[in-house]
Motif scaffolding. Structure first.
Motif, PDB file in Angstrom:
ATOM      1  N   CYS A   1       0.832  -1.207   0.000  1.00  0.00           N
ATOM      2  CA  CYS A   1       0.000   0.000   0.000  1.00  0.00           C
ATOM      3  C   CYS A   1       0.865   1.256   0.000  1.00  0.00           C
ATOM      4  O   CYS A   1       0.602   2.207  -0.738  1.00  0.00           O
ATOM      5  CB  CYS A   1      -0.936  -0.020   1.201  1.00  0.00           C
ATOM      6  N   GLU A   2       1.904   1.267   0.820  1.00  0.00           N
ATOM      7  CA  GLU A   2       2.781   2.431   0.877  1.00  0.00           C
ATOM      8  C   GLU A   2       3.547   2.616  -0.424  1.00  0.00           C
ATOM      9  O   GLU A   2       3.717   3.746  -0.889  1.00  0.00           O
ATOM     10  CB  GLU A   2       3.745   2.301   2.048  1.00  0.00           C
ATOM     11  N   ALA A   3       3.997   1.518  -1.042  1.00  0.00           N
ATOM     12  CA  ALA A   3       4.695   1.629  -2.324  1.00  0.00           C
ATOM     13  C   ALA A   3       3.753   2.167  -3.395  1.00  0.00           C
ATOM     14  O   ALA A   3       4.139   3.020  -4.212  1.00  0.00           O
ATOM     15  CB  ALA A   3       5.260   0.274  -2.732  1.00  0.00           C
ATOM     16  N   HIS A   4       2.506   1.701  -3.383  1.00  0.00           N
ATOM     17  CA  HIS A   4       1.521   2.165  -4.353  1.00  0.00           C
ATOM     18  C   HIS A   4       1.225   3.648  -4.144  1.00  0.00           C
ATOM     19  O   HIS A   4       1.163   4.426  -5.096  1.00  0.00           O
ATOM     20  CB  HIS A   4       0.240   1.344  -4.206  1.00  0.00           C
ATOM     21  N   ARG A   5       1.071   4.049  -2.873  1.00  0.00           N
ATOM     22  CA  ARG A   5       0.826   5.453  -2.557  1.00  0.00           C
ATOM     23  C   ARG A   5       1.985   6.335  -3.025  1.00  0.00           C
ATOM     24  O   ARG A   5       1.774   7.372  -3.657  1.00  0.00           O
ATOM     25  CB  ARG A   5       0.635   5.601  -1.051  1.00  0.00           C
ATOM     26  N   ASP A   6       3.225   5.904  -2.754  1.00  0.00           N
ATOM     27  CA  ASP A   6       4.386   6.700  -3.164  1.00  0.00           C
ATOM     28  C   ASP A   6       4.519   6.753  -4.683  1.00  0.00           C
ATOM     29  O   ASP A   6       4.916   7.776  -5.240  1.00  0.00           O
ATOM     30  CB  ASP A   6       5.664   6.129  -2.547  1.00  0.00           C
ATOM     31  N   PHE A   7       4.181   5.662  -5.360  1.00  0.00           N
ATOM     32  CA  PHE A   7       4.207   5.642  -6.819  1.00  0.00           C
ATOM     33  C   PHE A   7       3.196   6.633  -7.384  1.00  0.00           C
ATOM     34  O   PHE A   7       3.519   7.431  -8.278  1.00  0.00           O
ATOM     35  CB  PHE A   7       3.912   4.226  -7.313  1.00  0.00           C
ATOM     36  N   LEU A   8       1.973   6.625  -6.843  1.00  0.00           N
ATOM     37  CA  LEU A   8       0.957   7.562  -7.318  1.00  0.00           C
ATOM     38  C   LEU A   8       1.344   9.002  -7.004  1.00  0.00           C
ATOM     39  O   LEU A   8       1.113   9.904  -7.814  1.00  0.00           O
ATOM     40  CB  LEU A   8      -0.401   7.235  -6.685  1.00  0.00           C
ATOM     41  N   HIS A   9       1.953   9.221  -5.843  1.00  0.00           N
ATOM     42  CA  HIS A   9       2.412  10.563  -5.488  1.00  0.00           C
ATOM     43  C   HIS A   9       3.426  11.066  -6.514  1.00  0.00           C
ATOM     44  O   HIS A   9       3.362  12.212  -6.955  1.00  0.00           O
ATOM     45  CB  HIS A   9       3.028  10.571  -4.090  1.00  0.00           C
ATOM     46  N   THR A  10       4.357  10.208  -6.911  1.00  0.00           N
ATOM     47  CA  THR A  10       5.369  10.596  -7.886  1.00  0.00           C
ATOM     48  C   THR A  10       4.731  10.934  -9.230  1.00  0.00           C
ATOM     49  O   THR A  10       5.149  11.874  -9.903  1.00  0.00           O
ATOM     50  CB  THR A  10       6.396   9.455  -8.061  1.00  0.00           C
ATOM     51  N   LEU A  11       3.692  10.184  -9.600  1.00  0.00           N
ATOM     52  CA  LEU A  11       3.020  10.438 -10.875  1.00  0.00           C
ATOM     53  C   LEU A  11       2.276  11.770 -10.905  1.00  0.00           C
ATOM     54  O   LEU A  11       2.289  12.467 -11.916  1.00  0.00           O
ATOM     55  CB  LEU A  11       2.032   9.317 -11.192  1.00  0.00           C
ATOM     56  N   ILE A  12       1.621  12.119  -9.797  1.00  0.00           N
ATOM     57  CA  ILE A  12       0.767  13.312  -9.839  1.00  0.00           C
ATOM     58  C   ILE A  12       1.438  14.579  -9.340  1.00  0.00           C
ATOM     59  O   ILE A  12       0.899  15.663  -9.523  1.00  0.00           O
ATOM     60  CB  ILE A  12      -0.535  13.084  -9.044  1.00  0.00           C
ATOM     61  N   LYS A  13       2.610  14.461  -8.724  1.00  0.00           N
ATOM     62  CA  LYS A  13       3.257  15.647  -8.164  1.00  0.00           C
ATOM     63  C   LYS A  13       3.481  16.703  -9.247  1.00  0.00           C
ATOM     64  O   LYS A  13       4.098  16.447 -10.264  1.00  0.00           O
ATOM     65  CB  LYS A  13       4.592  15.270  -7.523  1.00  0.00           C
ATOM     66  N   GLY A  14       2.950  17.879  -9.032  1.00  0.00           N
ATOM     67  CA  GLY A  14       3.115  18.991  -9.963  1.00  0.00           C
ATOM     68  C   GLY A  14       2.193  18.955 -11.161  1.00  0.00           C
ATOM     69  O   GLY A  14       2.249  19.837 -12.005  1.00  0.00           O
ATOM     70  N   ARG A  15       1.322  17.953 -11.262  1.00  0.00           N
ATOM     71  CA  ARG A  15       0.444  17.833 -12.430  1.00  0.00           C
ATOM     72  C   ARG A  15      -1.012  18.171 -12.131  1.00  0.00           C
ATOM     73  O   ARG A  15      -1.762  18.465 -13.045  1.00  0.00           O
ATOM     74  CB  ARG A  15       0.520  16.416 -12.994  1.00  0.00           C
ATOM     75  N   LEU A  16      -1.400  18.096 -10.864  1.00  0.00           N
ATOM     76  CA  LEU A  16      -2.788  18.376 -10.507  1.00  0.00           C
ATOM     77  C   LEU A  16      -2.898  19.759  -9.884  1.00  0.00           C
ATOM     78  O   LEU A  16      -2.081  20.147  -9.068  1.00  0.00           O
ATOM     79  CB  LEU A  16      -3.310  17.338  -9.521  1.00  0.00           C
ATOM     80  N   SER A  17      -3.949  20.462 -10.263  1.00  0.00           N
ATOM     81  CA  SER A  17      -4.182  21.793  -9.689  1.00  0.00           C
ATOM     82  C   SER A  17      -5.218  21.689  -8.569  1.00  0.00           C
ATOM     83  O   SER A  17      -5.817  20.637  -8.351  1.00  0.00           O
ATOM     84  CB  SER A  17      -4.691  22.739 -10.775  1.00  0.00           C
ATOM     85  N   ARG A  18      -5.420  22.800  -7.885  1.00  0.00           N
ATOM     86  CA  ARG A  18      -6.432  22.835  -6.829  1.00  0.00           C
ATOM     87  C   ARG A  18      -7.810  22.471  -7.382  1.00  0.00           C
ATOM     88  O   ARG A  18      -8.588  21.778  -6.733  1.00  0.00           O
ATOM     89  CB  ARG A  18      -6.495  24.221  -6.206  1.00  0.00           C
ATOM     90  N   ALA A  19      -8.122  22.954  -8.572  1.00  0.00           N
ATOM     91  CA  ALA A  19      -9.432  22.677  -9.175  1.00  0.00           C
ATOM     92  C   ALA A  19      -9.588  21.189  -9.483  1.00  0.00           C
ATOM     93  O   ALA A  19     -10.672  20.621  -9.277  1.00  0.00           O
ATOM     94  CB  ALA A  19      -9.603  23.500 -10.445  1.00  0.00           C
TER      95      ALA A  19
END
Length: 110
Positions: free
Chosen positions: A43-61
């Motif tokens: 679960c933690e590896a999956h969470r960190d993987f998803l964090h790496t994918l979305i970092k800087g790509r998603l806005s507040r909206a």
């Protein structure tokens, strides 16, 4: 055969069954904890993987639009919708996702 001998063998058998049951419980508990640790690590590896994918790509909206569609089960039975009050999200200076905290789980810089 003497009644005392029969009673002692019956008690010996009961005692051996108790020892076997206790050994089974200890081994079963150890195996369960081992699999649980693997599940948490996955679960933690999956969470960190998803964090790496979305970092800087998603806005507040983007995050605000998706907030109402996430479900959370705290005890396996009761399901509730994750609200913005339950998740602490940090944004960079451009308003993009940087890191988040949900309960004891943290995704992002530590």
């Amino acid at each position: 055969m003497n009644k005392w001998k029969i009673a002692s063998f019956a008690l010996l058998g009961g005692w051996l069954l108790t020892l076997a049951g206790g050994a089974y419980l200890v081994i079963d508990h150890a195996v369960t904890i081992g699999y649980m640790k693997d599940g948490y690590a996955d679960c933690e590896a999956h969470r960190d993987f998803l964090h790496t994918l979305i970092k800087g790509r998603l806005s507040r909206a983007d995050i605000a639009a998706a907030a109402g569609s996430v479900k959370w089960r705290s005890d396996g039975w009761q399901e509730q919708t994750v609200t913005k009050d339950m998740v602490h999200i940090q944004y960079d200076q451009d308003g993009r996702y940087l890191s988040s905290t949900f309960g004891a789980s943290t995704a992002g810089p530590r």
